[in-house]
Scaffold this active site. Structure first.
Site, PDB file in Angstrom:
ATOM      1  N   ASP A   1      -7.764  -0.339  -5.934  1.00  0.00           N
ATOM      2  CA  ASP A   1      -7.537   1.088  -6.172  1.00  0.00           C
ATOM      3  C   ASP A   1      -8.447   1.592  -7.284  1.00  0.00           C
ATOM      4  O   ASP A   1      -8.934   2.725  -7.245  1.00  0.00           O
ATOM      5  CB  ASP A   1      -6.071   1.334  -6.551  1.00  0.00           C
ATOM      6  CG  ASP A   1      -5.100   0.811  -5.506  1.00  0.00           C
ATOM      7  OD1 ASP A   1      -5.451   0.846  -4.312  1.00  0.00           O
ATOM      8  OD2 ASP A   1      -4.009   0.358  -5.885  1.00  0.00           O
TER       9      ASP A   1
ATOM     10  N   ASP B   1      -0.123  -2.433 -12.537  1.00  0.00           N
ATOM     11  CA  ASP B   1      -0.802  -1.839 -11.376  1.00  0.00           C
ATOM     12  C   ASP B   1      -1.808  -0.772 -11.779  1.00  0.00           C
ATOM     13  O   ASP B   1      -2.863  -0.638 -11.178  1.00  0.00           O
ATOM     14  CB  ASP B   1       0.234  -1.226 -10.434  1.00  0.00           C
ATOM     15  CG  ASP B   1       1.059  -2.277  -9.727  1.00  0.00           C
ATOM     16  OD1 ASP B   1       1.151  -3.396 -10.260  1.00  0.00           O
ATOM     17  OD2 ASP B   1       1.612  -1.994  -8.653  1.00  0.00           O
TER      18      ASP B   1
ATOM     19  N   ASN C   1     -17.513  -1.119  -9.692  1.00  0.00           N
ATOM     20  CA  ASN C   1     -17.300  -2.516 -10.081  1.00  0.00           C
ATOM     21  C   ASN C   1     -16.808  -2.612 -11.522  1.00  0.00           C
ATOM     22  O   ASN C   1     -15.947  -3.433 -11.843  1.00  0.00           O
ATOM     23  CB  ASN C   1     -18.610  -3.307  -9.942  1.00  0.00           C
ATOM     24  CG  ASN C   1     -18.847  -3.793  -8.523  1.00  0.00           C
ATOM     25  OD1 ASN C   1     -17.909  -3.996  -7.758  1.00  0.00           O
ATOM     26  ND2 ASN C   1     -20.102  -3.992  -8.175  1.00  0.00           N
TER      27      ASN C   1
ATOM     28  N   TYR D   1       8.487  -6.396  -1.276  1.00  0.00           N
ATOM     29  CA  TYR D   1       8.724  -4.963  -1.128  1.00  0.00           C
ATOM     30  C   TYR D   1      10.139  -4.668  -0.632  1.00  0.00           C
ATOM     31  O   TYR D   1      10.655  -5.351   0.257  1.00  0.00           O
ATOM     32  CB  TYR D   1       7.726  -4.364  -0.134  1.00  0.00           C
ATOM     33  CG  TYR D   1       6.278  -4.542  -0.517  1.00  0.00           C
ATOM     34  CD1 TYR D   1       5.697  -3.770  -1.523  1.00  0.00           C
ATOM     35  CD2 TYR D   1       5.483  -5.492   0.120  1.00  0.00           C
ATOM     36  CE1 TYR D   1       4.373  -3.933  -1.874  1.00  0.00           C
ATOM     37  CE2 TYR D   1       4.154  -5.662  -0.221  1.00  0.00           C
ATOM     38  CZ  TYR D   1       3.602  -4.888  -1.220  1.00  0.00           C
ATOM     39  OH  TYR D   1       2.288  -5.059  -1.564  1.00  0.00           O
TER      40      TYR D   1
ATOM     41  N   ARG E   1      11.282  -1.399   0.835  1.00  0.00           N
ATOM     42  CA  ARG E   1      10.853  -0.063   1.237  1.00  0.00           C
ATOM     43  C   ARG E   1      11.670   0.475   2.411  1.00  0.00           C
ATOM     44  O   ARG E   1      11.305   1.466   3.014  1.00  0.00           O
ATOM     45  CB  ARG E   1       9.375  -0.102   1.653  1.00  0.00           C
ATOM     46  CG  ARG E   1       8.395   0.094   0.500  1.00  0.00           C
ATOM     47  CD  ARG E   1       6.981  -0.068   0.971  1.00  0.00           C
ATOM     48  NE  ARG E   1       6.023   0.565   0.087  1.00  0.00           N
ATOM     49  CZ  ARG E   1       4.828   0.053  -0.210  1.00  0.00           C
ATOM     50  NH1 ARG E   1       4.486  -1.108   0.295  1.00  0.00           N
ATOM     51  NH2 ARG E   1       4.000   0.694  -1.002  1.00  0.00           N
TER      52      ARG E   1
ATOM     53  N   TYR F   1       9.455  -2.583  -5.719  1.00  0.00           N
ATOM     54  CA  TYR F   1       8.935  -3.905  -5.388  1.00  0.00           C
ATOM     55  C   TYR F   1       8.889  -4.794  -6.616  1.00  0.00           C
ATOM     56  O   TYR F   1       8.760  -4.318  -7.738  1.00  0.00           O
ATOM     57  CB  TYR F   1       7.589  -3.812  -4.669  1.00  0.00           C
ATOM     58  CG  TYR F   1       6.332  -3.843  -5.504  1.00  0.00           C
ATOM     59  CD1 TYR F   1       5.622  -5.029  -5.690  1.00  0.00           C
ATOM     60  CD2 TYR F   1       5.807  -2.674  -6.060  1.00  0.00           C
ATOM     61  CE1 TYR F   1       4.444  -5.052  -6.412  1.00  0.00           C
ATOM     62  CE2 TYR F   1       4.621  -2.691  -6.778  1.00  0.00           C
ATOM     63  CZ  TYR F   1       3.940  -3.888  -6.957  1.00  0.00           C
ATOM     64  OH  TYR F   1       2.776  -3.904  -7.663  1.00  0.00           O
TER      65      TYR F   1
ATOM     66  N   LYS G   1     -18.225 -11.613  -5.958  1.00  0.00           N
ATOM     67  CA  LYS G   1     -19.645 -11.480  -5.599  1.00  0.00           C
ATOM     68  C   LYS G   1     -20.120 -10.035  -5.670  1.00  0.00           C
ATOM     69  O   LYS G   1     -21.270  -9.738  -5.348  1.00  0.00           O
ATOM     70  CB  LYS G   1     -19.880 -12.049  -4.192  1.00  0.00           C
ATOM     71  CG  LYS G   1     -19.639 -13.549  -4.083  1.00  0.00           C
ATOM     72  CD  LYS G   1     -19.866 -14.057  -2.680  1.00  0.00           C
ATOM     73  CE  LYS G   1     -18.759 -13.595  -1.728  1.00  0.00           C
ATOM     74  NZ  LYS G   1     -18.918 -14.179  -0.378  1.00  0.00           N
TER      75      LYS G   1
ATOM     76  N   ALA H   1     -20.265  -5.991  -4.673  1.00  0.00           N
ATOM     77  CA  ALA H   1     -20.085  -5.103  -3.519  1.00  0.00           C
ATOM     78  C   ALA H   1     -21.446  -4.746  -2.936  1.00  0.00           C
ATOM     79  O   ALA H   1     -22.466  -4.763  -3.617  1.00  0.00           O
ATOM     80  CB  ALA H   1     -19.346  -3.834  -3.941  1.00  0.00           C
TER      81      ALA H   1
END
Length: 316
Positions: free
Chosen positions: A258, A294, A282, A103, A105, A89, A229, A231
């Protein structure tokens, strides 16, 4: 073993300059993939991770395989298959807050998965099975694989966490809702964004989610991710909030979800309270926001301690 994930991985082509892709002439090769990112994040934090996947029997597939193994991930159940190219990608970076993904794929190696490929003896070694909606979105066959895996996990008392990770470029909202909700009877804990909650349950209000998830799916533990904000988590009839870190210089938002998942799972494994889990997750996500790529920014514990000012960072 601590954490098991399943999913495809891709070669990420990072542009060497910002702007529309038609004007970008050079790219840097990286490795990406939601489920692999979580396995890497957990491994860097010190957990023992395993990853189930299929890659192409090509140079890109070999690179991803070696990369995952180098991160300390168990790749016993990662196979390279002929005739299916490793997915790719391309990122399009317009600015830090506008990043598009394109992508490629088609004919994914994960299409070769069969339910009989799931090794129950392997799965039962793990404390947690983490699944993401991305794998199910790639090919309809993968949904049967996930269901088979979930049933094995349930049978062997493996704790199941789900990140819907809904990518509307890969499937429709209706398809995502129908598929992911079919998994929920086997899920122990779900972590989702506000938009994902709206897609799955037509609400992102905590009181409504609490009632619906408990009464319909017997899920008594979930997290609602709210971006800048912070979690909010629900567990043991209590709602706990955690603020996001402020004054960050955001470089790349991809991979932050992730990272949150890996941090939260680390907290589960260590038996932390909901408050501590959310705060740590966080922090891991915030760290990733400040690093391009990534998974390049997924921290080791000592990196996080320096980032949070808990440990002195001696640079010279």
């Amino acid at each position: 073993m601590d954490v098991l994930t399943i999913g495809d991985a891709l070669i990420t082509m990072n542009p060497m300059s910002n702007g529309p892709l038609r004007f970008v002439n050079s790219f840097e090769r990286k490795v990406g993939g939601a489920e692999l990112n979580v396995a890497i994040g957990c491994s860097r934090l010190g957990l023992k991770s395993g990853w189930i996947s299929r890659l192409g029997q090509d140079e890109f597939g070999r690179h991803i395989y070696s990369f995952a193994r180098g991160e300390g991930i168990d790749v016993e159940h990662v196979k390279l298959v002929e005739g299916y190219p490793t997915s790719v990608y391309f990122k399009e970076i317009l600015n830090a807050n506008r990043i598009n993904s394109y992508y490629y794929r088609g004919n994914s190696p994960t299409e070769t998965f069969e339910t009989t490929d799931i090794d129950e003896e392997y799965v039962r070694q793990f404390k947690i099975l983490h699944i993401s909606g991305v794998f199910s979105a790639i090919h309809k066959n993968n949904r049967e694989i996930i269901l088979a895996l979930l049933k094995i996990a349930k049978k062997n008392n493996v704790y199941v966490t789900l990140d819907p990770n809904i990518r509307l470029k890969l499937w429709s909202a209706e398809e995502a809702r129908n598929t992911l909700c079919s998994y929920l009877p086997y899920v122990d804990m779900i972590m989702m964004g506000e938009e994902e909650a709206e897609i799955l349950f037509s609400t992102s209000k905590m009181d409504e989610l609490t009632q619906l998830l408990q009464e319909t799916y017997s899920i008594k533990n979930f997290v609602l991710k709210r971006g800048s904000k912070g979690a909010v988590g629900y567990e043991d009839d209590q709602i706990t909030s955690s603020s996001a870190l402020e004054n960050l210089e955001i470089v790349d938002e991809i991979g932050a979800g992730d990272a949150f998942a890996s941090g939260y799972i680390y907290g589960i494994i260590n038996g932390w309270t909901m408050e501590k889990r959310l705060s740590f997750a966080n922090s891991v996500a915030a760290f990733v926001l400040t690093v391009p790529g990534d998974n390049e920014g997924l921290p080791y514990i000592e990196d996080l301690e320096k980032f949070l000012g808990l440990k002195k960072d001696i640079q010279r």
